[in-house]
Write an enzyme that holds these catalytic residues in place. Structure first.
Site: not given
Ligand code: ATR
Length: 283
Positions: A19, A64, A68, A130-131, A133-134, A219, A221
């Site tokens: 950044s 970041t 967030k 994924g579910a 914060g991103a 998302l 990099y």
């Molecule tokens: P961020 O803010 O980057 O989204 P987060 O809120 O911790 O970070 O969420 C991480 C996400 O990556 C979650 O959806 C996590 O799945 P779980 O909710 O089941 O933990 C997912 N994740 C992390 N490592 C993973 C992997 N090796 N394979 C699949 N999903 C993964």
């Protein structure tokens, strides 16, 4: 007494943040006199660090991981997209002294997909992995591009279900776990919003899930293609790209909020890509 406007990115860790580089390039390009620093701020000192930064004359912050959500709580006003995301990546000190919280991540992704990579989203079937914060940060911007549908898949299915419920007023969204993907195929766009790339892992995707000629977007990099970008390259994607463009585009939107000017993002993305290729060829 400060004469130059000060900005910073807060995160923990923050050492590898691009950044400062990006914002200095924007400032150079637009002839703006400003300073932009990267500051390591653990979550437990976040609020005090924001106060100290503002007391020292700071005008705006990027926040970041893992800050967030705390930034969302700290903001005194929120843009609609930050309110929906429940996460803030940009804080701006306004002329009345209040702190505005915005989330420019989804805008950055939408701009990178549609403008830089010329991907048409309208009418397409999108799979989001994924579910966390991103994912929260990008869903409202994705629905703004009128896809046919979004399927949210997560290891922990309950989190995907909860998020789908929270965002279902914005557009057609369903949720499930990775096992559900075995009966499905033909997605036009797969977005990896998991943290898997950070540990060089790949979410468990069945082979046929992407439409031939579809698009994969990570998302995350890095200096090397992520495991997910490589998966796309070997599973029929016409484009399989990482989030460097999104990073620059979200930064440009923060810069516009602070300075009222829109920098030329393509020039900065090209420069960072050239540097990355050079780095890859040397290592
Ligand atoms: P961020 O803010 O980057 O989204 P987060 O809120 O911790 O970070 O969420 C991480 C996400 O990556 C979650 O959806 C996590 O799945 P779980 O909710 O089941 O933990 C997912 N994740 C992390 N490592 C993973 C992997 N090796 N394979 C699949 N999903 C993964």
């Amino acid at each position: 007494m400060q004469t130059i406007d000060h900005y910073a990115v807060f995160g923990y860790p923050i050492g590898h943040s691009k950044s400062p580089r990006i914002h200095r390039l924007f400032a150079q390009q637009t002839g703006q006199d400003l300073e932009y620093a990267a500051v390591a701020v653990p979550a437990d000192t976040f609020s005090a660090s924001v106060s100290a930064f503002l007391a020292g004359g700071g005008k705006g912050l990027n926040c970041t991981i893992p800050l967030k959500e705390l930034a969302w709580q700290r903001a005194e006003q929120l843009t609609e997209r930050a309110r929906l995301a429940k996460a803030v990546n940009t804080l701006a000190l306004q002329t009345d002294g209040t702190l505005l919280g915005d989330n420019t991540d989804g805008f950055g992704l939408a701009n990178d997909l549609t403008r830089n990579h010329q991907v048409k989203i309208s009418g397409t079937r999108i799979l989001v992995l994924g579910a966390g914060g991103a994912t929260r940060g990008i869903l409202s911007a994705l629905f703004g591009l009128a896809p046919d549908s979004v399927l949210l898949i997560n290891r922990t299915v309950e989190k995907a279900d909860n998020l789908a419920q929270e965002f279902c007023h914005l557009g057609p969204i369903r949720s499930g776990g990775y096992a559900d993907l075995h009966n499905l195929s033909g997605f036009d766009l797969i977005i990896n919003a998991t943290a898997s790339s950070l540990s060089n892992e790949l979410p468990p995707l069945p082979d046929h899930v992407l439409r031939d000629g579809g698009v994969c977007y990570d998302l995350a990099y890095g200096n090397q293609p992520t495991a997910f970008v490589r998966w796309g390259q070997t599973h029929g994607a016409a484009k399989s790209v990482d989030g460097l463009g999104m990073l620059v585009e979200q930064a440009a939107e923060a810069f516009r909020l602070w300075r009222g000017l829109s920098p030329d993002t393509a020039a900065v993305i090209n420069l960072l890509n050239r540097e990355r290729n050079l780095h890859a060829s040397e290592s």
